[in-house]
Design a protein around this motif. Structure first.
Motif, PDB file in Angstrom:
ATOM      1  N   ASP A 109      63.053  39.018  30.211  1.00 29.79           N
ATOM      2  CA  ASP A 109      64.153  40.443  30.727  1.00 29.79           C
ATOM      3  C   ASP A 109      65.313  38.238  30.681  1.00 29.79           C
ATOM      4  O   ASP A 109      66.314  38.003  30.273  1.00 29.79           O
TER       5      ASP A 109
ATOM      6  N   ASN B  19      57.905  50.091  28.325  1.00 27.22           N
ATOM      7  CA  ASN B  19      59.673  51.083  28.460  1.00 27.22           C
ATOM      8  C   ASN B  19      59.698  51.072  27.096  1.00 27.22           C
ATOM      9  O   ASN B  19      60.602  51.097  25.947  1.00 27.22           O
TER      10      ASN B  19
ATOM     11  N   GLY C 225      66.937  49.563  32.321  1.00 25.47           N
ATOM     12  CA  GLY C 225      66.264  49.545  32.402  1.00 25.47           C
ATOM     13  C   GLY C 225      64.894  49.621  33.750  1.00 25.47           C
ATOM     14  O   GLY C 225      65.485  50.293  34.724  1.00 25.47           O
TER      15      GLY C 225
ATOM     16  N   GLY D 240      65.553  48.637  28.749  1.00 22.66           N
ATOM     17  CA  GLY D 240      65.994  46.817  29.359  1.00 22.66           C
ATOM     18  C   GLY D 240      66.263  45.660  28.905  1.00 22.66           C
ATOM     19  O   GLY D 240      66.735  45.217  29.267  1.00 22.66           O
TER      20      GLY D 240
ATOM     21  N   ILE E  25      68.462  45.042  33.518  1.00 22.49           N
ATOM     22  CA  ILE E  25      67.341  45.197  33.093  1.00 22.49           C
ATOM     23  C   ILE E  25      65.964  45.056  34.024  1.00 22.49           C
ATOM     24  O   ILE E  25      66.532  45.741  35.060  1.00 22.49           O
ATOM     25  N   GLY E  26      65.088  44.749  33.438  1.00 20.27           N
ATOM     26  CA  GLY E  26      63.604  45.260  33.761  1.00 20.27           C
ATOM     27  C   GLY E  26      63.019  45.676  33.021  1.00 20.27           C
ATOM     28  O   GLY E  26      63.759  47.262  32.315  1.00 20.27           O
ATOM     29  N   HIS E  27      61.828  45.710  31.897  1.00 15.88           N
ATOM     30  CA  HIS E  27      60.914  46.582  32.259  1.00 15.88           C
ATOM     31  C   HIS E  27      59.860  46.369  32.422  1.00 15.88           C
ATOM     32  O   HIS E  27      58.148  46.929  31.388  1.00 15.88           O
TER      33      HIS E  27
END
Ligand SMILES: [Zn+2]
Ligand SMILES: [Zn+2]
Length: 355
Positions: free
Chosen positions: A46, A92, A124, A119, A64-66
């Motif tokens: 990230d 993801n 995400g 993400g 963002i974020g996975h």
């Protein structure tokens, strides 16, 4: 029914900042699940997006974020095996085919043309609700607490694969080089497989966490200049395998020397600079190299989740609110995590009070 809008932590490629925005709750396709995010954790990649090492695909803000867990809110009409209320983990690889030769290596090479990475190239998981591809999800084992297990679904699966790739038997020794979030989980998986673990890092606080995670020995490679000799002494000739999680080239420099002759080096961490290896050493089979990563088809993901639950494995974690996302990013950029994973816990009541 979910609300129409939600809070999301988004990277803005124009301002190059991460901001918490109010955005629509996504709708789902026939083969998708809508989940209420239970927990989402910050992963090093990230930061690669935020710092520009992974290029943004457009000028539009992207959530963002996975690495997350969630609870199913609604189920697409073509989905089988999931019901409303199930707690799930997922990866993801949004609409990877898991059938092509590319997917057999890593879903980033999927040749189907339908795969996008949540993400990074689309929204995400640092948001209250996510639309996920049901083909990438597993129902959590009943004893797995969704609110603390988000790190399993990137860091955990990667660490689990690294331990499997090491190919060791009970009583063998694994060096875990770089004891951040992935390394800590690798230590726990290795101990659950009854391996001996030698933890190597450059930070004493991180090594203290590694010892708490079960490492049999811990070395600060920066302070203990003779750590290679010490490792060879305690292992009577070197470790059977070394998994390198360090995301700096220096983490790889001493790794082959920790191994016994014929040992196995597992490449996991991705430094900005390429690592160097000796063709002579490889040619003479002084050691062997393989790699491990977060790629997992649903069967592999279920195997990891079941093993994790059976051995009550969880990541050392610190918990935050979504609005603290930039604090979390700062901690990661300053490398102050001390081996813990930073997790946003989403409050169920906060989401439903917004109905
Ligand atoms: Zn990750
Ligand atoms: Zn594919």
């Amino acid at each position: 029914m979910p609300p129409r809008t939600q809070r999301a932590a988004q990277y803005n490629p124009v301002s190059k900042k991460v901001e918490v925005n109010e955005i629509p709750v996504p709708s789902i396709k026939d083969d998708e699940l809508l989940i209420r995010t239970v927990a989402a954790s910050l992963c090093h990649s990230d930061i690669m997006l935020v710092e520009g090492q992974i290029p943004a695909v457009s000028d539009e803000p992207v959530t963002i974020g996975h690495e997350a867990t969630g609870q199913v809110v609604s189920v697409g009409s073509a989905v089988q095996g999931f019901k409303k209320g199930d707690f799930v983990g997922f990866i993801n690889a949004y609409h990877a085919c898991f059938k092509c030769r590319g997917c057999a290596n890593h879903y980033i090479y999927c040749t189907s043309g339908s795969m996008v990475m949540q993400g990074f190239s689309c929204d995400g998981y640092f948001q209250e609700y996510c639309a996920i591809d049901a083909g990438t999800a597993v129902v959590l084992p009943p004893t797995m607490d969704a609110s603390v297990s988000s790190p399993i679904f990137c860091a955990g699966i990667t660490a689990y694969h690294a331990v499997l790739k090491a190919g060791l038997s009970e009583g063998d020794t694994l060096a875990v080089i770089g004891c951040g979030g992935l390394g800590q989980l690798a230590i726990k998986y290795a101990k659950a497989k009854r391996l001996k673990v030698v933890a190597v890092d450059v930070d004493d606080n991180t090594l203290a966490t590694a010892t708490a995670s079960g490492a049999d020995h811990a070395f600060n490679s920066r302070k203990q200049k003779d750590y290679i000799d010490q490792i060879h002494h305690i292992t009577a000739g070197g470790c059977d395998a070394a998994a390198v999680f360090a995301a700096v080239k220096a983490g790889y420099d001493g790794a082959p020397a920790t191994l016994r002759v014929g040992g196995h080096l597992v490449v996991v961490g991705i430094p900005k600079d390429d690592i160097q290896v000796s063709a002579f050493d490889l040619s003479m089979c002084k050691y062997h190299i393989s790699a491990a990563n977060n790629a997992a088809n649903p069967r592999q993901l279920a195997d990891c989740a079941d093993f994790t639950a059976a051995h009550k494995i969880s990541s050392p974690s610190k918990f935050y609110k979504l609005e603290q996302i930039n604090d979390m990013i700062g901690v990661m950029q300053r490398q102050e995590m001390a081996g813990t994973r930073m997790v946003v816990k989403f409050e169920e009541s906060a989401a439903s009070s917004r109905l």
